[in-house]
Design an enzyme around this catalytic site. Structure first.
Site, PDB file in Angstrom:
ATOM      1  N   CYS A   2       0.767  -1.147   0.118  1.00 40.30           N
ATOM      2  CA  CYS A   2      -0.129   0.141  -0.085  1.00 40.30           C
ATOM      3  C   CYS A   2       1.049   1.194  -0.211  1.00 40.30           C
ATOM      4  O   CYS A   2       1.828   1.306   0.497  1.00 40.30           O
ATOM      5  CB  CYS A   2      -0.853   0.030   1.258  1.00 40.30           C
ATOM      6  SG  CYS A   2      -2.072  -1.299   1.410  1.00 40.30           S
ATOM      7  N   ARG A  28       5.410   0.370  -6.198  1.00 37.27           N
ATOM      8  CA  ARG A  28       5.357  -0.259  -4.810  1.00 37.27           C
ATOM      9  C   ARG A  28       4.473  -1.848  -5.102  1.00 37.27           C
ATOM     10  O   ARG A  28       4.687  -2.638  -4.299  1.00 37.27           O
ATOM     11  CB  ARG A  28       5.069   0.299  -3.848  1.00 37.27           C
ATOM     12  CG  ARG A  28       5.855   1.428  -3.405  1.00 37.27           C
ATOM     13  CD  ARG A  28       5.348   2.651  -2.519  1.00 37.27           C
ATOM     14  NE  ARG A  28       4.917   2.036  -1.186  1.00 37.27           N
ATOM     15  CZ  ARG A  28       5.779   2.141   0.104  1.00 37.27           C
ATOM     16  NH1 ARG A  28       6.900   2.659  -0.257  1.00 37.27           N
ATOM     17  NH2 ARG A  28       5.698   1.480   0.902  1.00 37.27           N
ATOM     18  N   TRP A  75      -2.877  -2.797  -1.638  1.00 37.78           N
ATOM     19  CA  TRP A  75      -2.304  -4.221  -2.037  1.00 37.78           C
ATOM     20  C   TRP A  75      -3.035  -5.229  -1.318  1.00 37.78           C
ATOM     21  O   TRP A  75      -2.949  -5.076   0.035  1.00 37.78           O
ATOM     22  CB  TRP A  75      -0.569  -4.129  -1.780  1.00 37.78           C
ATOM     23  CG  TRP A  75      -0.219  -5.505  -2.450  1.00 37.78           C
ATOM     24  CD1 TRP A  75       0.379  -5.478  -3.553  1.00 37.78           C
ATOM     25  CD2 TRP A  75       0.324  -6.689  -1.854  1.00 37.78           C
ATOM     26  NE1 TRP A  75       0.770  -7.039  -3.687  1.00 37.78           N
ATOM     27  CE2 TRP A  75       0.721  -7.704  -2.455  1.00 37.78           C
ATOM     28  CE3 TRP A  75      -0.066  -6.985  -0.349  1.00 37.78           C
ATOM     29  CZ2 TRP A  75       1.222  -8.909  -2.186  1.00 37.78           C
ATOM     30  CZ3 TRP A  75       0.420  -8.285   0.000  1.00 37.78           C
ATOM     31  CH2 TRP A  75       1.052  -9.012  -0.866  1.00 37.78           C
ATOM     32  N   ASN A  99      -1.888   2.084   5.757  1.00 40.34           N
ATOM     33  CA  ASN A  99      -0.837   1.198   5.151  1.00 40.34           C
ATOM     34  C   ASN A  99      -0.489   0.257   6.472  1.00 40.34           C
ATOM     35  O   ASN A  99       0.014   0.863   7.610  1.00 40.34           O
ATOM     36  CB  ASN A  99       0.353   1.857   4.499  1.00 40.34           C
ATOM     37  CG  ASN A  99       1.476   0.854   4.225  1.00 40.34           C
ATOM     38  OD1 ASN A  99       1.020  -0.340   4.197  1.00 40.34           O
ATOM     39  ND2 ASN A  99       2.703   1.448   4.091  1.00 40.34           N
ATOM     40  N   GLY A 100      -0.633  -1.041   6.325  1.00 42.53           N
ATOM     41  CA  GLY A 100      -0.375  -2.043   7.358  1.00 42.53           C
ATOM     42  C   GLY A 100      -1.256  -2.950   7.712  1.00 42.53           C
ATOM     43  O   GLY A 100      -2.263  -3.083   6.905  1.00 42.53           O
ATOM     44  N   GLU A 477      19.691 -16.518  -7.115  1.00 52.20           N
ATOM     45  CA  GLU A 477      19.546 -15.199  -7.579  1.00 52.20           C
ATOM     46  C   GLU A 477      18.839 -15.065  -9.059  1.00 52.20           C
ATOM     47  O   GLU A 477      17.994 -14.386  -9.430  1.00 52.20           O
ATOM     48  CB  GLU A 477      20.658 -14.373  -7.465  1.00 52.20           C
ATOM     49  CG  GLU A 477      20.325 -12.761  -7.616  1.00 52.20           C
ATOM     50  CD  GLU A 477      19.100 -12.172  -6.961  1.00 52.20           C
ATOM     51  OE1 GLU A 477      18.396 -12.735  -6.261  1.00 52.20           O
ATOM     52  OE2 GLU A 477      18.836 -10.905  -7.673  1.00 52.20           O
ATOM     53  N   LYS A 481      15.394 -14.002 -10.244  1.00 52.86           N
ATOM     54  CA  LYS A 481      15.153 -12.845 -11.161  1.00 52.86           C
ATOM     55  C   LYS A 481      14.508 -13.345 -12.507  1.00 52.86           C
ATOM     56  O   LYS A 481      13.537 -12.568 -13.051  1.00 52.86           O
ATOM     57  CB  LYS A 481      16.429 -12.367 -11.481  1.00 52.86           C
ATOM     58  CG  LYS A 481      16.681 -10.987 -12.082  1.00 52.86           C
ATOM     59  CD  LYS A 481      16.953 -10.020 -10.610  1.00 52.86           C
ATOM     60  CE  LYS A 481      16.155 -10.215  -9.432  1.00 52.86           C
ATOM     61  NZ  LYS A 481      16.586  -9.539  -8.297  1.00 52.86           N
ATOM     62  N   GLU A 484      10.430 -14.078 -11.353  1.00 49.91           N
ATOM     63  CA  GLU A 484       9.729 -13.199 -10.875  1.00 49.91           C
ATOM     64  C   GLU A 484       9.226 -12.167 -11.958  1.00 49.91           C
ATOM     65  O   GLU A 484       8.047 -11.455 -11.997  1.00 49.91           O
ATOM     66  CB  GLU A 484      10.093 -12.507  -9.742  1.00 49.91           C
ATOM     67  CG  GLU A 484      11.583 -11.371  -9.902  1.00 49.91           C
ATOM     68  CD  GLU A 484      12.088 -10.708  -8.976  1.00 49.91           C
ATOM     69  OE1 GLU A 484      11.269 -10.091  -8.123  1.00 49.91           O
ATOM     70  OE2 GLU A 484      13.196 -10.457  -8.895  1.00 49.91           O
ATOM     71  N   HIS A 500      19.738 -36.800  -7.012  1.00 45.92           N
ATOM     72  CA  HIS A 500      19.135 -37.173  -5.965  1.00 45.92           C
ATOM     73  C   HIS A 500      17.594 -36.973  -6.150  1.00 45.92           C
ATOM     74  O   HIS A 500      16.911 -37.252  -5.073  1.00 45.92           O
ATOM     75  CB  HIS A 500      19.542 -36.618  -4.479  1.00 45.92           C
ATOM     76  CG  HIS A 500      20.817 -37.086  -4.067  1.00 45.92           C
ATOM     77  ND1 HIS A 500      21.492 -38.398  -3.986  1.00 45.92           N
ATOM     78  CD2 HIS A 500      22.105 -36.413  -4.177  1.00 45.92           C
ATOM     79  CE1 HIS A 500      22.832 -38.470  -3.797  1.00 45.92           C
ATOM     80  NE2 HIS A 500      23.306 -37.123  -4.003  1.00 45.92           N
ATOM     81  N   LYS A 599       7.328  -3.781  -4.227  1.00 42.08           N
ATOM     82  CA  LYS A 599       8.526  -3.069  -4.078  1.00 42.08           C
ATOM     83  C   LYS A 599       9.088  -3.298  -2.613  1.00 42.08           C
ATOM     84  O   LYS A 599      10.001  -3.679  -2.317  1.00 42.08           O
ATOM     85  CB  LYS A 599       8.877  -1.879  -4.572  1.00 42.08           C
ATOM     86  CG  LYS A 599      10.405  -1.573  -4.562  1.00 42.08           C
ATOM     87  CD  LYS A 599      11.186  -2.311  -5.453  1.00 42.08           C
ATOM     88  CE  LYS A 599      12.802  -1.954  -5.363  1.00 42.08           C
ATOM     89  NZ  LYS A 599      13.582  -2.856  -6.107  1.00 42.08           N
TER      90      LYS A 599
HETATM   91  C1  F6R Z   1      13.589  -9.351  -6.086  1.00 44.00           C
HETATM   92  C2  F6R Z   1      13.572  -8.698  -4.854  1.00 44.00           C
HETATM   93  C3  F6R Z   1      12.899  -9.035  -3.166  1.00 44.00           C
HETATM   94  C4  F6R Z   1      13.530  -8.080  -2.376  1.00 44.00           C
HETATM   95  C5  F6R Z   1      13.025  -8.729  -1.125  1.00 44.00           C
HETATM   96  C6  F6R Z   1      13.629  -7.876   0.173  1.00 44.00           C
HETATM   97  O1  F6R Z   1      14.169  -9.167  -6.987  1.00 44.00           O
HETATM   98  O2  F6R Z   1      13.746  -7.431  -4.985  1.00 44.00           O
HETATM   99  O3  F6R Z   1      13.211 -10.499  -3.243  1.00 44.00           O
HETATM  100  O4  F6R Z   1      14.951  -8.579  -2.232  1.00 44.00           O
HETATM  101  O5  F6R Z   1      11.854  -8.447  -1.111  1.00 44.00           O
HETATM  102  O6  F6R Z   1      13.468  -6.545   0.122  1.00 44.00           O
HETATM  103  P1  F6R Z   1      14.159  -5.518   0.884  1.00 44.00           P
HETATM  104  O7  F6R Z   1      15.510  -5.585   0.312  1.00 44.00           O
HETATM  105  O8  F6R Z   1      13.672  -4.101   0.497  1.00 44.00           O
HETATM  106  O9  F6R Z   1      14.295  -5.715   2.295  1.00 44.00           O
END
Ligand code: F6R
Length: 604
Positions: A2, A28, A75, A99-100, A477, A481, A484, A500, A599
């Site tokens: 949010c 976000r 959200w 928000n929360g 990673e 990437k 997602e 295995h 985000k």
């Molecule tokens: C993936 C991504 C997320 C963040 C995770 C932690 O590309 O961006 O996996 O790494 O949500 O977010 P932060 O770093 O803001 O705590």
């Protein structure tokens, strides 16, 4: 998650201020949006989907100039994505956005219903509005009502509140959810992040938990949890709104990947420029015998790479934990432990909870954070900023890179101060690190290679990533990437684990990314690649030029520019990010705002 925007100030097109603010917060992640503006009375408009949908309706309303309004991107947590559940909510004389998450909202709802309140939505937020309205009626005093509401509410909240009886004020309340009050001479602008505020002012105030604020058009007053007026420092941020524009780029994600050499240089200048910066800008960690690294998602993957650095360079035991698990498991801390929290946003609820847990146990904490003055940065004992500047694309790229490099700096610092590393070795590494930005630039210019791989994998449904030791962390990673942003499912395995069980999924044409930067396990991973090949699997290898010279790998491959082995880990992520990016683009995905993602993950 949010997003919140609020304006109180000289008369202006508040509808446009709020819509602009919501657009800035779009990155976000959200699913519906709404605004409330005070004209002769409070007018609320909500819409499902993008802010553009809301904007189209708002335009038709022909709002007059006004001096107060609040807005929200939702959200969904409690209740479906629909107009009824979207914010703002008006109950009695209280209009608010939130928000929360309110954990005790069901009990409160029952109590409020028995005293006559009716609820239209399934949200926890409407209950907060009713609660505050009931408390204003009880006390006939808004400030008292807000303080009592803070005592009653359990959970996290950033609230912007308009009350009918006080048309000249906007009330702000915060606990465990981000909120920033931008202050200027003739207006105050409140938002979930600094990017919204930058258009109006670079001066801002941060509320601590349970503090609240009363804003008028040219004044702000902060109160502690007992409602007593308190002093608060006004902070200044050295950033302009241009810093967050997309510029000539098609997407923020590509812009942010291409910024990597520049922000890396900034990070190097702070931590790795020379011996002096390495020792001065990182606290002395010699006394810590064991380190916990706690984070989520990509930040946790950076932590896994950091574990490798700290173990190799500083002989330090490191345990990496996912923040959402760390707080619920049994942890065995002792007095010489350090907990490092890694977070781009500095507002991730799970990581904040892990930080609180460590502090409650009396363990020292250190944050590696990108967002200046965020909760994790402020609440940790030590903070090392990553200096990636604002990251807008949901999938982290430049911030991840700098988390890894900052962990490298910590490992070199600890290795040096604890005399595990020779000074000459560290100086040599610092020299090599200086060349990394140019090597990243050279990797950025090899788009044809990434396009070729993206073409090959873009129609796949399942892909595998394999690696051993630190290469497994890189594989995780790379896989995250790709999935997602492109929505192609992929799984990651320690290369030796494949046989295995999972190898049964390898068939003719199955695509498997293999990563080899670590010479100590190269021959072993190579055997596992051969096993995949023998079953018809198609390997795409990312490796170093030294190892390629040694093994002359007979696979489709991306060979990294020459550098020392440990530093190849930093380079290897660039092709992984760009392959994910190009694949998602070819599949027509929205790379900056992938579905269902946010985000800043401010709920647990
Ligand atoms: C993936 C991504 C997320 C963040 C995770 C932690 O590309 O961006 O996996 O790494 O949500 O977010 P932060 O770093 O803001 O705590």
């Amino acid at each position: 998650m949010c997003g919140i925007v609020g304006y109180i100030g000289k008369k202006t097109n508040v509808d446009q201020v709020l819509i602009d603010g919501l657009k800035t917060l779009e990155y976000r992640g959200y699913d519906s949006a709404g605004i409330a503006i005070l004209e002769d009375e409070v007018k609320i408009i909500k819409e499902v989907g993008k802010v553009a949908n809301l904007e189209a309706i708002v335009k038709k309303e022909n709002f007059h100039e006004a001096s107060k309004g609040i807005a929200h991107t939702r959200w969904a947590t409690h209740g479906h994505v629909d107009k009824v559940n979207a914010h703002p909510f008006k109950v009695g004389e209280v209009t608010l956005v939130h928000n929360g998450i309110i954990e005790n909202f069901e009990t409160l709802k029952k109590d409020l219903m028995s005293s006559g309140y009716e609820f239209k939505s399934s949200t926890d937020t409407e209950v907060v509005a009713a609660l505050i309205d009931s408390l204003i009626k009880k006390h006939n005093d808004i400030s008292k009502a807000i303080c009592e509401a803070e005592d009653i509410l359990i959970g996290s909240y950033a609230l912007l509140i308009m009350v009918d009886r006080d048309i000249d004020s906007l009330y702000v309340v915060r606990k465990d959810s981000p909120l920033i009050i931008g202050v200027a001479d003739d207006k105050n602008v409140v938002a979930s992040d600094i990017n919204v505020i930058l258009k109006y002012t670079n001066k801002y105030i941060l509320l601590d938990n349970y503090e609240n604020a009363k804003l008028t058009k040219d004044k702000w007053t902060i109160f502690d949890k007992n409602g007593k007026e308190m002093n608060k420092k006004v902070l200044t941020i050295d950033m302009k709104s241009e810093d967050i524009s997309k510029g000539v780029y098609e997407d923020y994600m590509l812009k942010e990947i291409e910024e990597e050499p520049i922000v890396l240089q900034d990070n190097i200048d702070v931590y790795l420029k020379d011996e002096e910066t390495l020792l001065k800008n990182i606290p002395d960690l010699t006394k810590f015998k064991k380190i916990f690294i706690v984070a989520c998602g990509s930040a946790m993957h950076a932590g896994l790479v950091g574990k490798h650095f700290l173990e190799e360079y500083a002989d330090t035991e490191v345990v990496v934990e996912v923040a959402s698990e760390f707080r619920y498991k049994k942890n065995f801390f002792s007095k010489n432990d350090l907990v490092i929290l890694i977070s781009q946003s500095g507002e991730t609820a799970d990581t904040i909870a892990a930080l609180r847990l460590a502090k409650a146990q009396g363990v020292k904490t250190m944050a590696i954070v990108n967002a200046i003055n965020s909760t994790i940065a402020r609440d940790s004992d030590y903070v090392l900023y990553t200096y990636a500047k604002t990251e807008i694309a949901v999938a982290t790229t430049k911030a991840y890179l700098l988390q890894v490099v900052t962990l490298l700096a910590i490992a070199l610092n600890k290795g040096l101060t604890s005399k595990k590393l020779e000074r000459s070795f560290v100086l040599e590494k610092l020299k090599e690190i200086k060349e990394i930005p140019a090597k990243i630039n050279s990797l950025l210019s090899r788009m044809d290679e990434y396009n070729k791989v993206a073409e090959e994998i873009k129609d796949e449904e399942d892909i595998f990533f394999i690696g051993r030791k630190v290469d497994y962390s890189l594989a995780m990673e790379g896989s995250l990437k790709l999935k997602e942003i492109s929505y192609i499912h992929s799984d990651t395995y320690q290369a030796g684990e494949l046989k295995h069980g999972t190898i049964s999924l390898i068939e003719n044409g199955t695509k498997v990314f293999a990563i080899i930067t670590d010479s100590s396990i190269a021959s072993k991973t190579l055997s596992n690649m051969e096993e995949v090949k023998a079953r018809g699997g198609k390997i795409i290898l990312i490796t170093t030029s030294e190892l390629d010279d040694e093994y002359d790998f007979n696979y489709e491959k991306i060979v990294l520019p020459k550098t020392s082995e440990m530093l190849s880990v930093i380079l290897a992520v660039i092709p992984l990010q760009l392959i994910a990016y190009r694949t998602a683009k070819m599949r027509g995905c929205n790379v900056d705002q992938p579905r269902n993602l946010a985000k800043s993950v401010t709920v647990e």
